[in-house]
Design an enzyme around this catalytic site. Structure first.
Site: not given
Length: 291
Positions: A124, A161
């Site tokens: 990320a 997430h």
């Protein structure tokens, strides 16, 4: 009986495989069958270790675990010790990590901002650096980033997430979805995390581990309700419906096998990261073949 005694003495002890992954609902779903002994693994005993992805990336530097979840962005630093398995990966196909903020920001306004990130070795973070290189990263535990943004500790936060789904409920604004940006740039899914096995174990054991992981994923997909019920214990701030959506985002066809397109996506991410000076040379990726 003498014969029975001899057999018991010569019977080989199962080989312990230390398997490390994140304490998240998607990983729990993926490893449900293996963790609850739904699968037969003759000759092997799997010990599950749960830890956040940044910690697992760091642990891979010292080969702490036999098999580990790993950010694709972290793989180049351990490629001499680990090889990627061709299953168990998470890709974002038209979605991915999201930069969020308290007040509405345009993507181009991220330059120079303090942005909370879940780790400097995460995929990320690499994707965000490829999008906008000029910002100040503030490392936070991934499950504290939304709080950090809400409490104005940072200007924005890079959410991974489950936070990708429930950030609107916390009154936050989406600045950019890096999965969408990546797909627009490359036409490929955004590779986030995979599973890697220690090279020291050898290819034969590595392939057996890969088969076991693939069988576990298949079992979960074929017994979705029971696997999801198990995964709910790891579903932070999500009801069953939202958890099911999240699991579907990251446990799917890509998890069963990368395929040519998935492997191409991983190579593209690492090549771009290397070219930008964000990853160590050379930009090579190696997957453990099935035979």
């Amino acid at each position: 009986m003498p014969g029975q005694q001899t057999a018991s003495k010569t019977e080989k002890e199962p080989v312990e495989i230390k398997l490390a992954h994140s304490p998240d609902s998607d990983d729990a779903f993926m490893f449900y069958a293996l963790a609850t002994h739904k699968l037969s693994t003759p000759g092997y005993k799997y010990t599950h270790i749960l830890s956040d992805i940044q910690s697992l990336n760091e642990a891979a530097l010292t080969e702490t675990y036999d098999v580990t979840a790993i950010s694709f962005a972290a793989y180049p630093t351990v490629r001499d010790r680990y090889i990627l398995l061709d299953c168990g990966a998470s890709f974002g196909e038209g979605y991915g990590p999201i930069v969020v903020s308290m007040k509405s920001l345009k993507p181009q306004e991220l330059a120079g901002r303090h942005i909370a990130v879940p780790g400097l070795k995460t995929s990320a973070y690499l994707a965000l650096k490829l999008y906008e290189s000029n910002f100040e990263p503030v490392v936070m535990p991934f499950d504290k980033i939304i709080d950090g943004v809400q409490n104005n500790l940072v200007d924005a936060g890079l959410v991974i997430h489950e936070g990708q789904l429930f950030y609107p409920e916390r009154g936050l604004h989406r600045v950019i979805d890096l999965g969408i940006w990546w797909q627009e740039q490359t036409g490929l899914p955004l590779p986030l995390g995979g599973n890697a096995v220690r090279r020291a174990l050898g290819p034969e054991i590595g392939r057996q581990i890969a088969k076991t992981i693939r069988d576990s994923v298949t079992y979960g997909l074929e017994h979705r309700e029971e696997a999801l019920n198990y995964a709910m214990q790891f579903a932070r701030e999500m009801d069953t419906e939202l958890a099911d959506k999240f699991v579907g985002m990251y446990v799917n066809k890509w998890t069963l096998g990368y395929g040519e397109k998935g492997q191409q996506a991983v190579k593209e991410l690492i090549e771009r990261g290397t070219k930008a000076g964000l990853l160590p040379e050379p930009p090579t990726v190696e997957f453990l073949s099935e035979e």
